[in-house]
Design a protein around this motif. Sequence first.
Motif, PDB file in Angstrom:
ATOM      1  N   ALA A 144       3.294  -9.617  15.548  1.00  0.00           N
ATOM      2  CA  ALA A 144       2.152  -9.960  14.704  1.00  0.00           C
ATOM      3  C   ALA A 144       2.485  -9.702  13.239  1.00  0.00           C
ATOM      4  N   HIS A 145       2.043 -10.627  12.379  1.00  0.00           N
ATOM      5  CA  HIS A 145       2.238 -10.487  10.935  1.00  0.00           C
ATOM      6  C   HIS A 145       0.975 -10.990  10.239  1.00  0.00           C
ATOM      7  N   VAL A 146       0.056 -10.073   9.951  1.00  0.00           N
ATOM      8  CA  VAL A 146      -1.199 -10.470   9.296  1.00  0.00           C
ATOM      9  C   VAL A 146      -0.910 -10.809   7.844  1.00  0.00           C
ATOM     10  N   HIS A 147      -1.301 -12.022   7.440  1.00  0.00           N
ATOM     11  CA  HIS A 147      -0.963 -12.477   6.084  1.00  0.00           C
ATOM     12  C   HIS A 147      -2.172 -12.603   5.164  1.00  0.00           C
ATOM     13  N   MET A 148      -3.384 -12.628   5.720  1.00  0.00           N
ATOM     14  CA  MET A 148      -4.563 -12.773   4.866  1.00  0.00           C
ATOM     15  C   MET A 148      -5.789 -12.261   5.610  1.00  0.00           C
ATOM     16  N   VAL A 149      -6.720 -11.665   4.873  1.00  0.00           N
ATOM     17  CA  VAL A 149      -8.009 -11.245   5.428  1.00  0.00           C
ATOM     18  C   VAL A 149      -9.104 -11.844   4.556  1.00  0.00           C
ATOM     19  N   VAL A 150      -9.986 -12.632   5.174  1.00  0.00           N
ATOM     20  CA  VAL A 150     -10.965 -13.423   4.428  1.00  0.00           C
ATOM     21  C   VAL A 150     -12.381 -13.029   4.832  1.00  0.00           C
ATOM     22  N   VAL A 157     -18.493 -11.204   8.269  1.00  0.00           N
ATOM     23  CA  VAL A 157     -17.393 -11.588   9.141  1.00  0.00           C
ATOM     24  C   VAL A 157     -16.091 -11.505   8.367  1.00  0.00           C
ATOM     25  N   VAL A 158     -15.069 -10.925   8.992  1.00  0.00           N
ATOM     26  CA  VAL A 158     -13.734 -10.836   8.408  1.00  0.00           C
ATOM     27  C   VAL A 158     -12.779 -11.611   9.308  1.00  0.00           C
ATOM     28  N   SER A 159     -12.084 -12.606   8.728  1.00  0.00           N
ATOM     29  CA  SER A 159     -11.133 -13.414   9.495  1.00  0.00           C
ATOM     30  C   SER A 159      -9.724 -13.090   9.028  1.00  0.00           C
ATOM     31  N   ALA A 160      -8.878 -12.690   9.990  1.00  0.00           N
ATOM     32  CA  ALA A 160      -7.500 -12.301   9.694  1.00  0.00           C
ATOM     33  C   ALA A 160      -6.551 -13.395  10.148  1.00  0.00           C
ATOM     34  N   VAL A 161      -5.751 -13.901   9.216  1.00  0.00           N
ATOM     35  CA  VAL A 161      -4.789 -14.967   9.499  1.00  0.00           C
ATOM     36  C   VAL A 161      -3.459 -14.324   9.882  1.00  0.00           C
ATOM     37  N   ASP A 162      -2.997 -14.605  11.104  1.00  0.00           N
ATOM     38  CA  ASP A 162      -1.797 -13.947  11.625  1.00  0.00           C
ATOM     39  C   ASP A 162      -0.657 -14.949  11.747  1.00  0.00           C
ATOM     40  N   ASP A 166       0.227 -17.143  15.396  1.00  0.00           N
ATOM     41  CA  ASP A 166      -0.434 -18.456  15.278  1.00  0.00           C
ATOM     42  C   ASP A 166      -1.918 -18.366  15.616  1.00  0.00           C
ATOM     43  N   GLU A 167      -2.575 -17.324  15.079  1.00  0.00           N
ATOM     44  CA  GLU A 167      -3.989 -17.113  15.382  1.00  0.00           C
ATOM     45  C   GLU A 167      -4.788 -16.762  14.128  1.00  0.00           C
ATOM     46  N   ILE A 168      -6.084 -17.023  14.231  1.00  0.00           N
ATOM     47  CA  ILE A 168      -7.065 -16.461  13.302  1.00  0.00           C
ATOM     48  C   ILE A 168      -7.946 -15.535  14.138  1.00  0.00           C
ATOM     49  N   ARG A 169      -7.858 -14.258  13.863  1.00  0.00           N
ATOM     50  CA  ARG A 169      -8.664 -13.277  14.588  1.00  0.00           C
ATOM     51  C   ARG A 169      -9.816 -12.824  13.697  1.00  0.00           C
ATOM     52  N   SER A 170     -11.039 -12.988  14.173  1.00  0.00           N
ATOM     53  CA  SER A 170     -12.218 -12.661  13.372  1.00  0.00           C
ATOM     54  C   SER A 170     -12.937 -11.438  13.933  1.00  0.00           C
ATOM     55  N   TYR A 171     -13.547 -10.706  13.011  1.00  0.00           N
ATOM     56  CA  TYR A 171     -14.235  -9.461  13.337  1.00  0.00           C
ATOM     57  C   TYR A 171     -15.583  -9.410  12.635  1.00  0.00           C
TER      58      TYR A 171
END
Length: 335
Positions: A144-150, A157-162, A166-171
């Motif tokens: 995993a390599h998280v490159h952005m948190v939006v 809502v926080v969306s993490a671009v990995d 190849d995923e967008i994980r949202s919290y």
Amino acid sequence: MAELVFVGCYTGDAGNGTGITAFERSPSGELAEIGSLPLESPSWLTRHPSLPVLYAANETEAGGVTAVAISPSGKLSVLGTAETGGAHPCHLAVTPDGRFLLCANYTGGSVAVFSLSASGEPVSRTALVQHRGSGPVTDRQEAAHVHMVVPSADGSVVSAVDLGTDEIRSYTLTASGSLEPLAVSSLPPGTGPRQLVRRPGTDLAYVVGELAGTLVTVRETSPGAFDVVASTSSTLAAPSGPNLVAHLELADARLYVSNRGPDCVTEFALDDAAAVADQPCGANPRHFALVDGTCYVAAQSEDAITAFTLTASGEAELRYHPTGSPTFVLPVSLP
């Protein structure tokens, strides 16, 4: 009103910059250096939404973030620091209410959240969420390599671009600053997603695929959940080698993407995400910023901020403002 531009960079073994460099921007768009603040690899900068404070991601193996106060004259001073809990943080964002600082740890593959004081200092780390997984590009997606948190427009809502999975994980971001899993959205294998930008007033968003050299249109079907709508090349050029897409900007009914390899900023018509023009912009363009019709590019391998006026043909004159290993350009207007 003072028009300033702050530039982040790589330092030490990672580059030949010195920290955050401050430039004054003239009415004609020229930059003149007025000062600097030594810091360790402040590769990404972001500003507090209401305070004269900016934050720098210290992209090191130890992983740190530095809060920096901006004086009325533009002088910078360290306000506070914090450990990010993961290696090589590469992106920061502040929630719209100014209560929390979000951090993407690239090599660490994690998302960190910090509470902020009334003066903008990081108080404590309220969350650290570790991602797991990999992708088909074995040399870049081994983990995993998280490159952005939006954060969403309301900050809930926080969306993490990995890039690695190849995923967008949202919290869901709680009132106490913790992160609760909300949704996981998959992108085409090997995309290597780097950045995500929502289109205001719509359910659409755009993702740049660093590894695939693509601009991907997605639809947010529910808060934090994204479906792929379309994908296209991130440049008009036919790259002769790898194209490592870097930054994505949405402005004036246009999308702009920086391409490392073709070394250009590509303009897209927003409604159909069709490429309109490639603008040469110097070697290894990372972040860029658009100000009053001028594009300022952190041309890392050029050791310069390059600047050009946006044109329909992509044939604008390129101007150079020397600075060591630049990675980020942050325009700021001070009263």
